[in-house]
Scaffold this motif. Structure first.
Motif, PDB file in Angstrom:
ATOM      1  N   VAL A 236      -2.923 -26.485  38.822  1.00 10.84           N
ATOM      2  CA  VAL A 236      -1.312 -26.252  38.509  1.00 10.84           C
ATOM      3  C   VAL A 236      -1.069 -26.033  36.753  1.00 10.84           C
ATOM      4  N   THR A 237      -0.134 -25.276  36.636  1.00 13.06           N
ATOM      5  CA  THR A 237       0.000 -25.183  35.345  1.00 13.06           C
ATOM      6  C   THR A 237       1.495 -25.952  34.924  1.00 13.06           C
ATOM      7  N   ALA A 238       1.373 -26.880  34.118  1.00 13.65           N
ATOM      8  CA  ALA A 238       2.453 -27.640  33.566  1.00 13.65           C
ATOM      9  C   ALA A 238       2.829 -27.092  32.333  1.00 13.65           C
ATOM     10  N   TRP A 239       3.755 -27.557  31.634  1.00 12.78           N
ATOM     11  CA  TRP A 239       4.321 -27.038  30.657  1.00 12.78           C
ATOM     12  C   TRP A 239       4.866 -28.052  29.360  1.00 12.78           C
ATOM     13  N   LEU A 240       4.483 -27.665  28.364  1.00 17.20           N
ATOM     14  CA  LEU A 240       5.196 -28.474  27.047  1.00 17.20           C
ATOM     15  C   LEU A 240       6.363 -28.174  26.962  1.00 17.20           C
TER      16      LEU A 240
ATOM     17  N   GLY B  53      -7.425 -30.930  37.282  1.00 17.78           N
ATOM     18  CA  GLY B  53      -7.931 -31.809  38.158  1.00 17.78           C
ATOM     19  C   GLY B  53      -8.479 -33.146  37.682  1.00 17.78           C
ATOM     20  N   SER B  54      -8.777 -33.190  36.576  1.00 16.94           N
ATOM     21  CA  SER B  54      -9.417 -34.244  35.884  1.00 16.94           C
ATOM     22  C   SER B  54      -8.373 -35.474  35.788  1.00 16.94           C
ATOM     23  N   GLY B  55      -7.169 -35.046  35.594  1.00 20.10           N
ATOM     24  CA  GLY B  55      -5.922 -36.456  35.466  1.00 20.10           C
ATOM     25  C   GLY B  55      -5.606 -36.256  34.077  1.00 20.10           C
TER      26      GLY B  55
ATOM     27  N   VAL C  96      -1.807 -36.945  34.280  1.00 20.38           N
ATOM     28  CA  VAL C  96      -1.102 -36.663  35.261  1.00 20.38           C
ATOM     29  C   VAL C  96      -1.626 -37.427  36.542  1.00 20.38           C
ATOM     30  N   VAL C  97      -0.904 -38.100  37.158  1.00 15.17           N
ATOM     31  CA  VAL C  97      -1.433 -38.894  38.489  1.00 15.17           C
ATOM     32  C   VAL C  97      -0.623 -38.647  39.526  1.00 15.17           C
TER      33      VAL C  97
END
Length: 94
Positions: free
Chosen positions: A32-36, A54-56, A25-26
């Motif tokens: 932040v919580t993303a979703w599969l 935050g590691s990307g 993710v860039v």
């Protein structure tokens, strides 16, 4: 919008088998919580929470479900970015 990439291993699986999703993710988004999301019968559904550190990069495992035909990662909007998502990866679940 964040740029989101993803890979799935394996893309052909038996129901119940673990499928691993990895990607980037860039810009990197900490906290932040993303979703599969998975697609079944033509409908996308949030399936697994994916906390972004935050590691990307991200990694999430999912137990394959019969009838699912695709998966993608959805990143919600933040104060400074619109929502984003990866392209879908086709899955064959037997």
């Amino acid at each position: 919008r964040p740029a989101v990439t993803r890979q799935a291993t394996p893309t052909t699986a038996k129901a119940g088998q673990t499928v691993a999703f990895t990607g980037t993710v860039v810009p990197a988004l900490s906290g932040v919580t993303a979703w599969l999301q998975t697609k079944r019968d033509g409908v996308w559904s949030d399936t697994r929470k994916v906390p972004l550190d935050g590691s990307g990069t991200f990694r999430v495992s999912w137990a394959a479900v019969a009838g699912v035909t695709a998966a993608r990662l959805r990143v919600p909007a933040t104060e400074s970015l619109l929502a984003g998502r990866s392209q879908a990866v086709a899955l064959v679940i037997k």
